[in-house]
Design a protein around this motif. Structure first.
Motif, mmCIF file in Angstrom:
data_model
loop_
_atom_site.group_PDB
_atom_site.id
_atom_site.type_symbol
_atom_site.label_atom_id
_atom_site.label_comp_id
_atom_site.label_asym_id
_atom_site.label_seq_id
_atom_site.Cartn_x
_atom_site.Cartn_y
_atom_site.Cartn_z
ATOM 1 N N ASP A 3 0.843 -1.184 0.000
ATOM 2 C CA ASP A 3 0.000 0.000 0.000
ATOM 3 C C ASP A 3 0.892 1.253 0.000
ATOM 4 O O ASP A 3 2.115 1.172 0.114
ATOM 5 C CB ASP A 3 -1.031 -0.035 1.134
ATOM 6 N N ASP B 178 -4.008 9.611 3.949
ATOM 7 C CA ASP B 178 -5.189 10.453 3.728
ATOM 8 C C ASP B 178 -5.509 10.587 2.241
ATOM 9 O O ASP B 178 -6.659 10.767 1.860
ATOM 10 C CB ASP B 178 -4.972 11.856 4.314
ATOM 11 N N TRP C 136 -4.842 8.308 -0.262
ATOM 12 C CA TRP C 136 -5.219 7.089 -0.965
ATOM 13 C C TRP C 136 -5.847 6.091 -0.012
ATOM 14 O O TRP C 136 -5.737 6.206 1.195
ATOM 15 C CB TRP C 136 -3.973 6.460 -1.613
ATOM 16 N N PHE C 137 -6.491 5.077 -0.616
ATOM 17 C CA PHE C 137 -6.989 3.970 0.196
ATOM 18 C C PHE C 137 -5.811 3.060 0.510
ATOM 19 O O PHE C 137 -5.171 2.529 -0.395
ATOM 20 C CB PHE C 137 -8.044 3.170 -0.568
ATOM 21 N N THR C 138 -5.504 2.925 1.782
ATOM 22 C CA THR C 138 -4.388 2.079 2.187
ATOM 23 C C THR C 138 -4.863 1.108 3.251
ATOM 24 O O THR C 138 -5.919 1.306 3.853
ATOM 25 C CB THR C 138 -3.259 2.926 2.798
ATOM 26 N N LEU C 139 -4.061 0.065 3.473
ATOM 27 C CA LEU C 139 -4.378 -0.842 4.573
ATOM 28 C C LEU C 139 -3.964 -0.200 5.892
ATOM 29 O O LEU C 139 -4.603 -0.383 6.924
ATOM 30 C CB LEU C 139 -3.658 -2.184 4.369
ATOM 31 N N PRO D 72 -5.106 5.753 9.180
ATOM 32 C CA PRO D 72 -4.649 7.157 9.235
ATOM 33 C C PRO D 72 -3.969 7.476 10.570
ATOM 34 O O PRO D 72 -4.000 6.682 11.502
ATOM 35 C CB PRO D 72 -5.941 7.951 9.081
ATOM 36 N N VAL E 224 2.959 11.648 -9.243
ATOM 37 C CA VAL E 224 2.063 11.044 -8.255
ATOM 38 C C VAL E 224 0.612 11.394 -8.582
ATOM 39 O O VAL E 224 -0.282 10.562 -8.492
ATOM 40 C CB VAL E 224 2.446 11.513 -6.833
ATOM 41 N N MET F 152 -2.424 4.337 -7.060
ATOM 42 C CA MET F 152 -1.818 4.292 -5.734
ATOM 43 C C MET F 152 -2.784 3.684 -4.720
ATOM 44 O O MET F 152 -2.382 3.327 -3.634
ATOM 45 C CB MET F 152 -1.456 5.691 -5.261
ATOM 46 N N ASN F 153 -4.058 3.616 -5.077
ATOM 47 C CA ASN F 153 -5.019 3.056 -4.136
ATOM 48 C C ASN F 153 -4.824 1.561 -4.010
ATOM 49 O O ASN F 153 -4.664 0.863 -5.005
ATOM 50 C CB ASN F 153 -6.446 3.348 -4.603
ATOM 51 N N LEU F 154 -4.823 1.098 -2.781
ATOM 52 C CA LEU F 154 -4.617 -0.333 -2.559
ATOM 53 C C LEU F 154 -5.868 -1.119 -2.940
ATOM 54 O O LEU F 154 -5.796 -2.227 -3.410
ATOM 55 C CB LEU F 154 -4.273 -0.595 -1.087
ATOM 56 N N PHE F 155 -7.034 -0.507 -2.747
ATOM 57 C CA PHE F 155 -8.269 -1.263 -2.974
ATOM 58 C C PHE F 155 -9.367 -0.371 -3.556
ATOM 59 O O PHE F 155 -9.256 0.851 -3.563
ATOM 60 C CB PHE F 155 -8.761 -1.904 -1.665
ATOM 61 N N PRO G 219 -13.228 0.892 -3.215
ATOM 62 C CA PRO G 219 -14.350 0.929 -2.272
ATOM 63 C C PRO G 219 -15.603 0.370 -2.956
ATOM 64 O O PRO G 219 -15.693 0.408 -4.190
ATOM 65 C CB PRO G 219 -14.496 2.415 -1.966
ATOM 66 N N ARG H 88 -8.274 -5.751 -5.242
ATOM 67 C CA ARG H 88 -8.629 -5.714 -3.826
ATOM 68 C C ARG H 88 -9.837 -4.809 -3.640
ATOM 69 O O ARG H 88 -9.985 -3.808 -4.345
ATOM 70 C CB ARG H 88 -7.478 -5.177 -2.986
ATOM 71 N N VAL I 237 -9.913 -5.478 4.128
ATOM 72 C CA VAL I 237 -9.464 -5.385 2.741
ATOM 73 C C VAL I 237 -9.413 -6.810 2.228
ATOM 74 O O VAL I 237 -8.765 -7.665 2.835
ATOM 75 C CB VAL I 237 -8.080 -4.710 2.641
ATOM 76 N N HIS J 269 -9.960 10.874 3.879
ATOM 77 C CA HIS J 269 -10.113 9.918 2.798
ATOM 78 C C HIS J 269 -10.677 8.590 3.288
ATOM 79 O O HIS J 269 -11.357 7.892 2.550
ATOM 80 C CB HIS J 269 -8.759 9.673 2.146
ATOM 81 N N GLN J 270 -10.353 8.236 4.486
ATOM 82 C CA GLN J 270 -10.734 6.920 4.960
ATOM 83 C C GLN J 270 -11.589 7.050 6.212
ATOM 84 O O GLN J 270 -11.084 7.196 7.302
ATOM 85 C CB GLN J 270 -9.487 6.103 5.276
#
Lengths: 247, 160
Positions: free
Chosen positions: A127, A179, A181-184, A187, B27, B34-37, B39, B55, B104, B149-150
């Protein structure tokens, strides 16, 4: 403005002699903060509601990661100062900062992997946060390798300082990756603009550990800079006198 | 300042600004990668590729976790508050897997819009608290605020 203090700080001999006075205090400060923080964090702070005791790795992981990022700025700014003003001590500090930063980055990656296995269910995931942290590790190694690749010291300092400066882009990316990107990776818990999302009983030992790691970083940086000073000034009278005096 | 030093200072500033702009643009161009998964809302909108290893991530909707009596098969809904996706998985779930927590999942999206997972990872939030405080907060119905973001799973309304 009087700039003599700035130029005096740039004299390796002055720095070496002054830092001999600071070191004992810094040792005591570092040791007491780290011992107090780890005993409080590992033995006395409560277990987490969801993660149980495994969250306690935060007391190493977060301070190491903080200093891996802050230490990069120390390295890059010393590189810039050395580049612009040709101050010897700044060039030596940049050299000294690279391996310390590399170790801290490795520690945060390693403790993160150990923490990730029981909580996330995996050691590693590509990630944005973890990958950018790995890039930071390679940047530190790259600065060290580039410096060693040149035999001429002035060229080596210049080249590695420029690489260090280019790499500063990565620091805000690492910091904001969770913040943007979507990461595992979750935050940030300790926030500068709003209230931290960690219970005070867990936060205080963490803050002590963070300050303790700052002290440890300063200590390691000064010790390594002193070694670099002695190596570089080995042919001068004062180093020879110092070596003969202590022998 | 000495003119030579000034020149070097300008050079240093130029290097930093140039590198920042160059890498910043890179970037920005790659931001989606860059997003791991994905939504659930993006999967529902058809933005995720079908039958490719991807994912997906979201909160496990409470009350939707169904375990098989005979084997390790399990299925549940994940949501981000605006859409949800049904996930099928066979295997051991991580310790932190729970209803109302984030996960995830790694696997493939089928034509019908279901997700066949080969791996389930628990994504824990940024909140740390002792068990007593957690109980007290749950009793009071209090929830923390999410990052930009999350969003944390507490702030999602599961009624939709």
């Amino acid at each position: 403005m009087d700039w003599t203090w700035f130029h005096r700080l740039g004299s390796p001999r002055w720095f070496y002699e002054k830092s001999s006075v600071w070191l004992p205090y810094l040792w005591v400060l570092t040791a007491s903060l780290l011992i107090a923080g780890s005993v409080w964090g590992l033995a006395f702070s409560p277990a987490d509601a969801k993660q149980g005791n495994s969250y306690r790795i935060i007391y190493i992981h977060v301070p190491a990661a903080f200093l891996a990022l802050a230490g990069y700025y120390v390295m890059a700014i010393s590189g810039a100062v050395g580049l612009i003003w040709r101050i010897k001590v700044a060039e030596l500090t940049m050299r000294a900062a690279a391996p310390i930063g590399a170790v801290l980055t490795f520690v945060s990656l390693f403790t993160g992997a150990v923490w990730g296995k029981p909580t996330w269910g995996t050691w590693w995931v590509w990630d944005a946060r973890i990958t950018s942290m790995l890039i930071l590790f390679f940047l530190y190694l790259g600065v060290m390798a580039l410096h060693n690749a040149f035999t001429h010291e002035e060229t080596a300092n210049k080249a590695s300082a420029i690489l260090a400066l280019v790499g500063t882009v990565n620091i805000p990316i690492i910091y904001k990756s969770v913040d943007w990107w979507f990461t595992l990776h979750q935050p940030a818990t300790i926030k500068f603009t709003s209230e931290s999302t960690i219970d005070p009983s867990m936060l205080y030992p963490l803050l002590i550990m963070v300050i303790g790691f700052y002290a440890l970083y300063a200590l390691a940086l000064i010790l390594r800079t002193r070694v670099e000073i002695l190596k570089r000034e080995r042919r001068t009278k004062w180093v020879k006198a110092l070596a003969l005096g202590s022998a | 300042m000495h003119p030579v030093r000034k020149q070097r200072l300008i050079f240093v500033v130029f290097v930093v600004v140039f590198a920042t702009v160059a890498i910043g643009l890179m970037v920005f161009a790659l931001r989606e990668n860059m997003n791991l998964f994905y939504p659930p809302s993006k999967i529902a909108a058809g933005e995720a590729p079908v039958d490719k290893s991807i994912r997906a991530g979201g909160c496990v909707m409470p009350g939707t976790v169904k375990r098989s009596g005979e084997n390790l098969d399990v299925n549940f809904l994940i949501t981000d508050g605006s859409a949800d996706v049904k996930v099928f998985y066979s295997g051991i779930l991580p310790d932190l897997f729970a209803e109302g927590e984030a996960v995830v999942v790694n696997g493939k999206l089928s034509e019908s819009g279901d997700f066949n997972a080969t791996e389930v990872l628990a994504k824990h939030d940024e909140n740390y608290m002792p068990p007593e405080v957690a109980d007290a907060m749950a009793a009071a119905g209090n929830a923390g605020d999410g990052a930009q973001h999350q969003k944390t799973c507490e702030v999602i309304s599961y009624d939709s």
